[in-house]
Motif scaffolding. Structure first.
Motif, PDB file in Angstrom:
ATOM      1  N   ASP A  37      -4.768  -6.452  -3.548  1.00  0.00           N
ATOM      2  CA  ASP A  37      -3.322  -6.366  -3.369  1.00  0.00           C
ATOM      3  C   ASP A  37      -2.665  -5.640  -4.539  1.00  0.00           C
ATOM      4  O   ASP A  37      -1.760  -4.820  -4.351  1.00  0.00           O
ATOM      5  CB  ASP A  37      -2.705  -7.748  -3.154  1.00  0.00           C
ATOM      6  CG  ASP A  37      -3.041  -8.736  -4.257  1.00  0.00           C
ATOM      7  OD1 ASP A  37      -3.965  -8.470  -5.058  1.00  0.00           O
ATOM      8  OD2 ASP A  37      -2.378  -9.798  -4.317  1.00  0.00           O
ATOM      9  N   ARG A  38      -3.146  -5.904  -5.752  1.00  0.00           N
ATOM     10  CA  ARG A  38      -2.594  -5.197  -6.918  1.00  0.00           C
ATOM     11  C   ARG A  38      -3.012  -3.728  -6.894  1.00  0.00           C
ATOM     12  O   ARG A  38      -2.217  -2.844  -7.235  1.00  0.00           O
ATOM     13  CB  ARG A  38      -3.058  -5.866  -8.208  1.00  0.00           C
ATOM     14  CG  ARG A  38      -2.533  -5.186  -9.471  1.00  0.00           C
ATOM     15  CD  ARG A  38      -2.698  -6.055 -10.702  1.00  0.00           C
ATOM     16  NE  ARG A  38      -2.330  -5.359 -11.929  1.00  0.00           N
ATOM     17  CZ  ARG A  38      -1.080  -5.144 -12.329  1.00  0.00           C
ATOM     18  NH1 ARG A  38      -0.065  -5.565 -11.589  1.00  0.00           N
ATOM     19  NH2 ARG A  38      -0.829  -4.512 -13.466  1.00  0.00           N
ATOM     20  N   VAL A  40      -3.530  -1.848  -4.289  1.00  0.00           N
ATOM     21  CA  VAL A  40      -2.698  -1.155  -3.303  1.00  0.00           C
ATOM     22  C   VAL A  40      -1.255  -1.043  -3.786  1.00  0.00           C
ATOM     23  O   VAL A  40      -0.614   0.005  -3.637  1.00  0.00           O
ATOM     24  CB  VAL A  40      -2.771  -1.874  -1.939  1.00  0.00           C
ATOM     25  CG1 VAL A  40      -1.742  -1.312  -0.967  1.00  0.00           C
ATOM     26  CG2 VAL A  40      -4.171  -1.752  -1.355  1.00  0.00           C
ATOM     27  N   GLU A  41      -0.737  -2.112  -4.372  1.00  0.00           N
ATOM     28  CA  GLU A  41       0.642  -2.092  -4.859  1.00  0.00           C
ATOM     29  C   GLU A  41       0.848  -0.979  -5.884  1.00  0.00           C
ATOM     30  O   GLU A  41       1.818  -0.218  -5.814  1.00  0.00           O
ATOM     31  CB  GLU A  41       1.001  -3.445  -5.472  1.00  0.00           C
ATOM     32  CG  GLU A  41       2.331  -3.484  -6.216  1.00  0.00           C
ATOM     33  CD  GLU A  41       3.543  -3.322  -5.312  1.00  0.00           C
ATOM     34  OE1 GLU A  41       4.606  -2.908  -5.820  1.00  0.00           O
ATOM     35  OE2 GLU A  41       3.429  -3.609  -4.105  1.00  0.00           O
ATOM     36  N   HIS A  91     -12.605   1.359  -1.112  1.00  0.00           N
ATOM     37  CA  HIS A  91     -11.157   1.167  -1.198  1.00  0.00           C
ATOM     38  C   HIS A  91     -10.506   2.334  -1.940  1.00  0.00           C
ATOM     39  O   HIS A  91      -9.358   2.687  -1.659  1.00  0.00           O
ATOM     40  CB  HIS A  91     -10.837  -0.149  -1.903  1.00  0.00           C
ATOM     41  CG  HIS A  91     -11.254  -1.362  -1.134  1.00  0.00           C
ATOM     42  ND1 HIS A  91     -11.156  -1.444   0.239  1.00  0.00           N
ATOM     43  CD2 HIS A  91     -11.778  -2.555  -1.541  1.00  0.00           C
ATOM     44  CE1 HIS A  91     -11.593  -2.621   0.647  1.00  0.00           C
ATOM     45  NE2 HIS A  91     -11.980  -3.306  -0.407  1.00  0.00           N
ATOM     46  N   HIS A  95      -7.500   4.340  -0.157  1.00  0.00           N
ATOM     47  CA  HIS A  95      -6.124   4.472  -0.648  1.00  0.00           C
ATOM     48  C   HIS A  95      -5.713   5.944  -0.730  1.00  0.00           C
ATOM     49  O   HIS A  95      -4.567   6.294  -0.464  1.00  0.00           O
ATOM     50  CB  HIS A  95      -5.955   3.748  -1.996  1.00  0.00           C
ATOM     51  CG  HIS A  95      -5.926   4.613  -3.200  1.00  0.00           C
ATOM     52  ND1 HIS A  95      -7.072   4.975  -3.890  1.00  0.00           N
ATOM     53  CD2 HIS A  95      -4.895   5.211  -3.861  1.00  0.00           C
ATOM     54  CE1 HIS A  95      -6.736   5.738  -4.914  1.00  0.00           C
ATOM     55  NE2 HIS A  95      -5.437   5.900  -4.918  1.00  0.00           N
TER      56      HIS A  95
END
Length: 247
Positions: A37-38, A40-41, A91, A95
């Motif tokens: 989550d971090r 991607v954020e 990942h 992204h």
């Protein structure tokens, strides 16, 4: 990427933005993303905030540095060009692929002059030079050691990446807006590096192993259609010579 308030002053009065920043808490590009989550954020949402800040500031052009890792599941029935489906297995690649879709929507939908450049593995002299790709192999061949060569990869020189960015900054907007461009020069195997090193140094090293070739070649006609030419073997040989001089 994690401090949105810094975006506006960062891009103020810029002629263009070239975005290659990446947050990752670990080393490497696979399994180094930490908490997803971090990751991607900061990387995906952070990039979108940067694009929005650039648009708000009137920055006329934005070049996003993507990666060939958007292609890891590759189809055999079509060219590996910019129209090939994006199927990453990491990942990191995912992204980059996600941001490329926003490059399309900002460019093709919103009319913003934005594009993506997809380098493969990048080679050249690092600082310190001992961190350079193939440094240890060149050192061992120069010393006359017996070396085993097994691996290889799709490569482009750092200078070619920089020249490709320059080209995209100068190209007519209608040729690059909302588009992605593959950036790949040649497949370079350890066998290539060892044999070039042996030739240039006059070494007596024994090279154990065979030449390797890729299963799929990346098509670069789209970038070449803008007038780009890669450094090819002369640039590879010049880099090996620089490594030889440094070891």
């Amino acid at each position: 990427l994690g401090r949105p308030a810094t975006n506006a002053p960062l891009v103020a009065e810029c002629d263009a933005v070239v975005h290659s920043a990446l947050y990752r808490p670990g080393a490497g590009f696979r399994g180094a993303e930490g908490a997803i989550d971090r990751f991607v954020e900061l990387n995906v949402v952070g990039t979108l905030r940067l694009i929005e800040a650039a648009r708000a500031a009137g920055v006329p052009r934005f070049v996003f540095i993507s990666t060939c890792a958007v292609h890891e599941r590759i189809l055999d029935d079509r060219p590996l060009d910019e129209a090939h489906p994006l199927w990453p297995r990491s990942h990191y690649g995912a992204h980059k692929a996600a941001i490329e879709k926003f490059v399309h929507s900002y460019g093709l939908g919103a009319g913003y002059t934005i594009c993506a450049l997809r380098p493969t593995g990048i080679y050249g002299l690092a600082h310190p030079v001992s961190d350079s790709k193939w440094f240890d192999l060149v050192r061992r061949v120069k010393a006359g050691e017996r070396v085993t060569v097994e691996r290889g990869g799709k490569e482009v020189h750092a200078a070619d990446v920089a020249r490709a960015v320059r080209l995209l900054l100068d190209a007519p907007a209608e040729r690059i807006t909302g588009e992605a461009f593959n950036c790949y020069d040649r497949y370079v195997s350890e066998y290539d590096i060892a044999t070039i090193t042996k030739e240039l140094s006059g070494s007596s090293a024994e090279i154990v192993g065979e030449q390797r070739r890729p299963q799929h070649e990346i098509e670069t006609g789209k970038l070449r259609s803008l007038g780009f030419e890669f450094g090819g073997e002369p640039l590879l040989r010049a880099t090996v010579r620089e490594l030889l001089d440094a070891v």
